[in-house]
Every structure is written in structure tokens, then in C-alpha cells.
Design a protein around this motif. Structure first.
Motif, mmCIF file in Angstrom:
data_model
loop_
_atom_site.group_PDB
_atom_site.id
_atom_site.type_symbol
_atom_site.label_atom_id
_atom_site.label_comp_id
_atom_site.label_asym_id
_atom_site.label_seq_id
_atom_site.Cartn_x
_atom_site.Cartn_y
_atom_site.Cartn_z
ATOM 1 N N LEU A 24 0.871 -1.165 0.000
ATOM 2 C CA LEU A 24 0.000 0.000 0.000
ATOM 3 C C LEU A 24 0.910 1.218 0.000
ATOM 4 C CD1 LEU A 24 -2.867 1.172 0.180
ATOM 5 C CD2 LEU A 24 -2.672 1.039 2.675
ATOM 6 N N HIS A 25 0.994 1.867 -1.147
ATOM 7 C CA HIS A 25 1.927 2.986 -1.295
ATOM 8 C C HIS A 25 1.443 4.220 -0.540
ATOM 9 C CE1 HIS A 25 5.116 5.233 -3.280
ATOM 10 N NE2 HIS A 25 4.238 6.164 -3.605
ATOM 11 N N SER A 26 0.125 4.483 -0.608
ATOM 12 C CA SER A 26 -0.436 5.615 0.130
ATOM 13 C C SER A 26 -1.930 5.397 0.319
ATOM 14 C CB SER A 26 -0.184 6.942 -0.600
ATOM 15 O OG SER A 26 -0.869 6.988 -1.835
ATOM 16 N N PHE A 27 -2.480 6.062 1.354
ATOM 17 C CA PHE A 27 -3.904 5.963 1.661
ATOM 18 C C PHE A 27 -4.342 7.247 2.341
ATOM 19 C CE2 PHE A 27 -7.047 5.170 5.059
ATOM 20 C CZ PHE A 27 -8.127 4.782 4.289
ATOM 21 N N ARG A 28 -5.432 7.838 1.853
ATOM 22 C CA ARG A 28 -6.006 8.987 2.534
ATOM 23 C C ARG A 28 -7.493 9.072 2.227
ATOM 24 N NH1 ARG A 28 -6.175 14.075 -0.431
ATOM 25 N NH2 ARG A 28 -5.522 13.777 -2.592
ATOM 26 N N ARG A 29 -8.200 9.711 3.132
ATOM 27 C CA ARG A 29 -9.631 9.910 2.964
ATOM 28 C C ARG A 29 -9.882 11.371 2.621
ATOM 29 N NH1 ARG A 29 -12.829 5.845 7.182
ATOM 30 N NH2 ARG A 29 -12.842 4.194 5.613
ATOM 31 N N ALA A 30 -10.597 11.592 1.522
ATOM 32 C CA ALA A 30 -10.875 12.958 1.084
ATOM 33 C C ALA A 30 -12.034 12.929 0.101
ATOM 34 C CB ALA A 30 -9.641 13.572 0.422
ATOM 35 N N PHE A 31 -12.792 14.008 0.066
ATOM 36 C CA PHE A 31 -13.875 14.192 -0.911
ATOM 37 C C PHE A 31 -14.881 13.038 -0.865
ATOM 38 C CE2 PHE A 31 -9.897 15.920 -2.785
ATOM 39 C CZ PHE A 31 -10.183 17.269 -2.607
ATOM 40 N N GLY A 32 -15.148 12.527 0.336
ATOM 41 C CA GLY A 32 -16.151 11.482 0.483
ATOM 42 C C GLY A 32 -15.718 10.121 -0.009
ATOM 43 N N GLY A 33 -14.417 9.900 -0.150
ATOM 44 C CA GLY A 33 -13.946 8.607 -0.633
ATOM 45 C C GLY A 33 -12.581 8.264 -0.082
ATOM 46 N N ASP A 34 -12.152 7.043 -0.352
ATOM 47 C CA ASP A 34 -10.832 6.566 0.045
ATOM 48 C C ASP A 34 -9.935 6.583 -1.182
ATOM 49 O OD1 ASP A 34 -11.619 5.918 2.749
ATOM 50 O OD2 ASP A 34 -12.683 4.198 1.902
ATOM 51 N N MET A 35 -8.820 7.276 -1.091
ATOM 52 C CA MET A 35 -7.881 7.398 -2.204
ATOM 53 C C MET A 35 -6.694 6.487 -1.914
ATOM 54 S SD MET A 35 -8.230 11.533 -2.752
ATOM 55 C CE MET A 35 -7.627 11.503 -4.429
ATOM 56 N N ILE A 36 -6.496 5.496 -2.769
ATOM 57 C CA ILE A 36 -5.538 4.426 -2.522
ATOM 58 C C ILE A 36 -4.566 4.340 -3.693
ATOM 59 C CG2 ILE A 36 -5.296 1.949 -2.045
ATOM 60 C CD1 ILE A 36 -8.422 2.072 -1.470
ATOM 61 N N VAL A 37 -3.279 4.185 -3.381
ATOM 62 C CA VAL A 37 -2.278 3.910 -4.406
ATOM 63 C C VAL A 37 -1.590 2.603 -4.032
ATOM 64 C CG1 VAL A 37 -0.208 4.681 -5.615
ATOM 65 C CG2 VAL A 37 -1.908 6.358 -4.858
ATOM 66 N N ILE A 38 -1.643 1.633 -4.940
ATOM 67 C CA ILE A 38 -1.032 0.323 -4.736
ATOM 68 C C ILE A 38 0.225 0.229 -5.592
ATOM 69 C CG2 ILE A 38 -1.346 -2.172 -4.975
ATOM 70 C CD1 ILE A 38 -4.393 -1.606 -4.719
ATOM 71 N N GLU A 39 1.325 -0.175 -4.976
ATOM 72 C CA GLU A 39 2.577 -0.373 -5.708
ATOM 73 C C GLU A 39 2.811 -1.865 -5.903
ATOM 74 O OE1 GLU A 39 6.720 1.735 -5.201
ATOM 75 O OE2 GLU A 39 6.682 -0.041 -3.898
ATOM 76 N N ASN A 40 3.248 -2.236 -7.090
ATOM 77 C CA ASN A 40 3.568 -3.631 -7.387
ATOM 78 C C ASN A 40 4.914 -3.692 -8.087
ATOM 79 O OD1 ASN A 40 3.551 -6.354 -7.819
ATOM 80 N ND2 ASN A 40 1.895 -6.351 -9.326
ATOM 81 N N LEU A 41 5.911 -4.245 -7.393
ATOM 82 C CA LEU A 41 7.202 -4.525 -8.007
ATOM 83 C C LEU A 41 7.144 -5.955 -8.525
ATOM 84 C CD1 LEU A 41 7.954 -1.985 -6.321
ATOM 85 C CD2 LEU A 41 10.194 -3.018 -5.962
ATOM 86 N N ILE A 42 7.131 -6.097 -9.834
ATOM 87 C CA ILE A 42 6.996 -7.411 -10.454
ATOM 88 C C ILE A 42 8.388 -7.950 -10.770
ATOM 89 C CG2 ILE A 42 6.050 -8.690 -12.403
ATOM 90 C CD1 ILE A 42 3.840 -6.596 -12.555
ATOM 91 N N THR A 43 8.693 -9.127 -10.248
ATOM 92 C CA THR A 43 9.998 -9.738 -10.463
ATOM 93 C C THR A 43 9.862 -10.979 -11.334
ATOM 94 O OG1 THR A 43 9.732 -10.947 -8.366
ATOM 95 C CG2 THR A 43 10.977 -8.886 -8.303
ATOM 96 N N ASN A 44 10.982 -11.347 -11.986
ATOM 97 C CA ASN A 44 10.995 -12.577 -12.777
ATOM 98 C C ASN A 44 11.636 -13.707 -11.977
ATOM 99 O OD1 ASN A 44 13.771 -12.107 -12.893
ATOM 100 N ND2 ASN A 44 13.750 -11.458 -15.041
ATOM 101 N N GLN A 45 11.876 -14.823 -12.638
ATOM 102 C CA GLN A 45 12.393 -16.007 -11.960
ATOM 103 C C GLN A 45 13.816 -15.810 -11.447
ATOM 104 O OE1 GLN A 45 11.570 -15.622 -15.090
ATOM 105 N NE2 GLN A 45 12.856 -16.792 -16.514
ATOM 106 N N HIS A 46 14.503 -14.758 -11.886
ATOM 107 C CA HIS A 46 15.846 -14.452 -11.405
ATOM 108 C C HIS A 46 15.821 -13.396 -10.293
ATOM 109 C CE1 HIS A 46 17.080 -16.746 -14.882
ATOM 110 N NE2 HIS A 46 16.504 -15.876 -15.696
ATOM 111 N N ASP A 47 14.627 -13.084 -9.812
ATOM 112 C CA ASP A 47 14.403 -12.054 -8.799
ATOM 113 C C ASP A 47 14.850 -10.678 -9.282
ATOM 114 O OD1 ASP A 47 12.875 -12.283 -6.566
ATOM 115 O OD2 ASP A 47 14.536 -12.291 -5.149
ATOM 116 N N GLU A 48 14.811 -10.470 -10.593
ATOM 117 C CA GLU A 48 15.055 -9.151 -11.175
ATOM 118 C C GLU A 48 13.723 -8.416 -11.283
ATOM 119 O OE1 GLU A 48 18.592 -10.241 -14.353
ATOM 120 O OE2 GLU A 48 16.506 -10.598 -14.911
#
Length: 348
Positions: A121-145
Motif C-alpha cells: 500500500l503505497h499511500s492511503f487517505r480519505r478525502a472528498f467522500g472517498g478513500d484514495m488508494i495507491v497500490i505499488e507492485n514490483l513485479i519480479t521474474n524467476q531471477h528475482d530481477e
């Protein structure tokens, strides 16, 4: 699951969600990239660059296997969404609307790769009657790159719970019969260094062939209801607003069925990389989604793409492209940019 134990008793769900910001979790089951899935996805997003279709051509471009289209990793989003739903207990995720998507590319994704989502969960805040969410995904391959870093921004309306029952009932009535296996995750604290993507391949545009202010040739992509149904099946996105007009109107889409946001984003990526003539030379792709693309029952819907080279960094060997997409005279992207790597000339 360990992380959910903290919510038992009188724990404050919002405090729990804030405590999750910055913590990383790994989805244990990797996604294996298959050749026919790459072709199937490329067809669904109307991307016919030969590096997605023919191994010999991919090899000529410097890739040892078929190259996945730039937005192929959206196929991992179902597992990510399920994992985040399990993590963000107490947060209503049934009415989320995606607003922004940023993708940073570090390694080409090829047939045979095994991709793992490392989410936070990169960031979370409540504003303007809603929940604003940013999700981060670091995608790695079989070599952990790390092959790709994605940031997905969504808004969940905090006051929409009363409307959810009718929507969920409709989805249950017309949705597909499906089995979704549980998504197992674990805390992940090991470092994931971001690799240098290296120079552009032997094909594609060069630094000397691109100039700031240059216009890309315009293109028009046509979408039908069948295209949306096909994309829904290929991508695993079962939301009926993309193929059932009554459900679309139920959630406030007055003209009926709309195209998937990630489908329109994929069309834009294909527009840029086909001009570049090397889909593996995309460095960064960022889109803010503002207006829907309505697709009628009786006719095709047109999405018109245009682009302009904003700047060229000759030392870094990159160019920044400003992308415009319109439907029925309205811009569907509030902001869209792509950074691409350019090849060097023989004398450079």
C-alpha cells in the motif's frame, strides 16, 4: 493470515490500514508467461507488432523469445486485487474506480518468464467522500530481477455501501460461474534493486531520427461489443459494466457499456510502440483516465490517437511522448506520457 490477526477484537480498521502503508507482501504463486497467452492478449488489445507474434522476428529485434505487450502485466491484477482486499480489512473495495496507472519498465517480459507480484500500500487517505488508494507492485521474474514497477491509483466511495446490494445482486445474476483459488501471501522485506534497463535494441528509432515537436502519425482504433467481451475473457476482468448495458446504467454510466480502462491504455501503448518500432524500448508509461469510451450495440466506437515528441534527451538516449486519445470529441486521458529509449547511430 498473520496480518489479519491484528484486526480481531476492537482494532480500528483505519488505523490498521495506515499501519500497512509501506509494508511489502509477496504473492507466493508466480505467473508463468505462455506463448499463446501473449498472442491471445496481443490480439485482444489489437497490437500486431511482430515481436509479439513471431519468434524469428523477436530474435531479429534482440529478444530470445516472444515479447509480451507493454500492458500484459494487467493479467496479474486479479491476484493483486484479491490480496489487497484481504489486507485492507474494513475498507469497501466494491466500488473502486481506477484513476491513474503508472508503469516503469526495467526488463523486457518474455515467454517463459515467471512473474511474481511484490505488493504494498503505497499511500492511503480519505478525502472528498472517498478513500484514495495507491497500490505499488514490483513485479519480479524467476531471477528475482524487477521487470516492472506499477503504481495503480483508485478511489473508493465511502458513502456507496447502500448502493452495493443491488449492484452485487446484478453481478451475481449475470456474472460467470467461476472458481477463484485463494491468494497466499507473505511479508517480504528483502531488497529488490531496480536494474538498469540498458541501451535500446538493434531495431527501432534512433536518437538522430527523432526531434522535439515532431508529430506522430494519427491512428484510429475501432471497438465493438465483441472486442470488449473478448478482452474481458482474456484479461480475467468479469465486471459486467463492460458488456451488460443495464448494469452499466445501474452504476451511473448513462450511455451504457464502456470499454475497460486498461484496454484503452493498452491501445495507447500499442500506438506509441508501433511508431517506435520496438515494444521493448518503452521506459515509462503514465495515464490518467478521465472519460469513458462508450461502446454501442449497433455500431463501432472510435478511439483516435495522436502524439507529439515533447523532448529528446540525447545524452540519455530517450524521448518523451505526449499522447492524446479522444472518443466522440472528448479526451479520455487527462494526462498521458510515454518515455522511450532510442537507439544510437553507428557514429554515436
Amino acid at each position: 493470515m498473520e496480518v489479519l490477526e491484528s484486526l480481531r477484537g476492537d482494532a480500528d480498521p483505519v488505523a490498521h490500514i495506515h499501519a500497512l502503508v509501506g509494508q511489502r507482501f509477496r504473492i507466493l504463486a508466480p505467473y508463468r508467461v505462455g506463448r499463446e497467452k501473449v498472442r491471445e492478449y496481443a490480439r485482444a488489445v489489437q497490437n500486431f507488432h511482430p515481436t509479439h507474434w513471431d519468434e524469428d522476428t523477436a530474435a531479429a529485434y534482440g529478444y530470445p523469445a516472444l515479447l509480451a505487450p507493454p500492458t500484459f502485466t494487467c493479467l496479474l491484477m486479479g491476484g493483486v486485487q484479491q490480496a489487497m482486499t484481504d489486507l485492507l480489512v474494513g475498507l469497501n473495495l466494491t466500488t473502486t474506480v481506477q484513476t491513474d496507472q503508472v508503469m516503469n519498465y526495467h526488463r523486457p517480459i518474455l515467454v517463459g518468464d515467471e512473474l511474481t507480484s511484490n505488493i504494498s500500500l503505497h499511500s492511503f487517505r480519505r478525502a472528498f467522500g472517498g478513500d484514495m488508494i495507491v497500490i505499488e507492485n514490483l513485479i519480479t521474474n524467476q531471477h528475482d530481477e524487477v521487470v516492472l514497477t506499477a503504481h495503480t491509483s483508485v478511489i473508493s466511495r465511502a458513502d456507496a455501501e447502500a448502493e452495493d446490494t443491488s449492484i452485487l445482486d446484478r453481478v451475481a445474476t449475470i456474472g460467470r460461474q467461476d472458481f477463484t483459488p485463494p491468494v497466499e501471501i507473505e511479508r517480504w522485506s528483502a531488497p529488490l534493486p531496480i536494474p538498469d534497463p540498458g541501451p535500446a535494441g538493434p531495431r527501432g528509432r534512433t536518437v538522430d531520427s527523432v526531434a522535439a515537436g515532431e508529430d506522430l502519425p494519427g491512428d484510429t482504433v475501432r471497438l465493438t461489443l465483441g472486442d470488449l467481451v473478448n478482452y474481458a475473457g482474456v484479461s480475467g476482468d468479469p465486471n459486467p459494466i463492460h458488456f451488460h448495458s443495464e448494469t452499466a446504467r445501474l452504476v451511473g454510466l448513462e450511455h451504457g457499456v464502456v470499454a475497460h480502462g486498461m484496454l484503452t491504455m493498452a491501445l495507447g501503448a500499442g500506438y506509441v510502440t508501433n511508431w517506435l518500432d520496438d515494444p521493448g524500448a518503452l521506459v515509462r508509461y503514465s495515464v490518467r483516465m478521465t472519460s469513458p469510451v462508450y461502446v454501442g450495440m449497433d455500431d463501432r466506437s472510435n478511439v483516435e490517437f495522436q502524439g507529439r515528441v515533447k523532448s529528446v534527451d540525447r545524452e540519455a538516449g530517450t524521448a518523451t511522448i505526449a499522447l492524446t486519445a479522444t472518443h466522440d470529441g472528448k479526451k479520455i486521458f487527462g494526462r498521458a506520457t510515454a518515455v522511450v529509449r532510442l537507439g544510437r547511430t553507428a557514429s554515436a
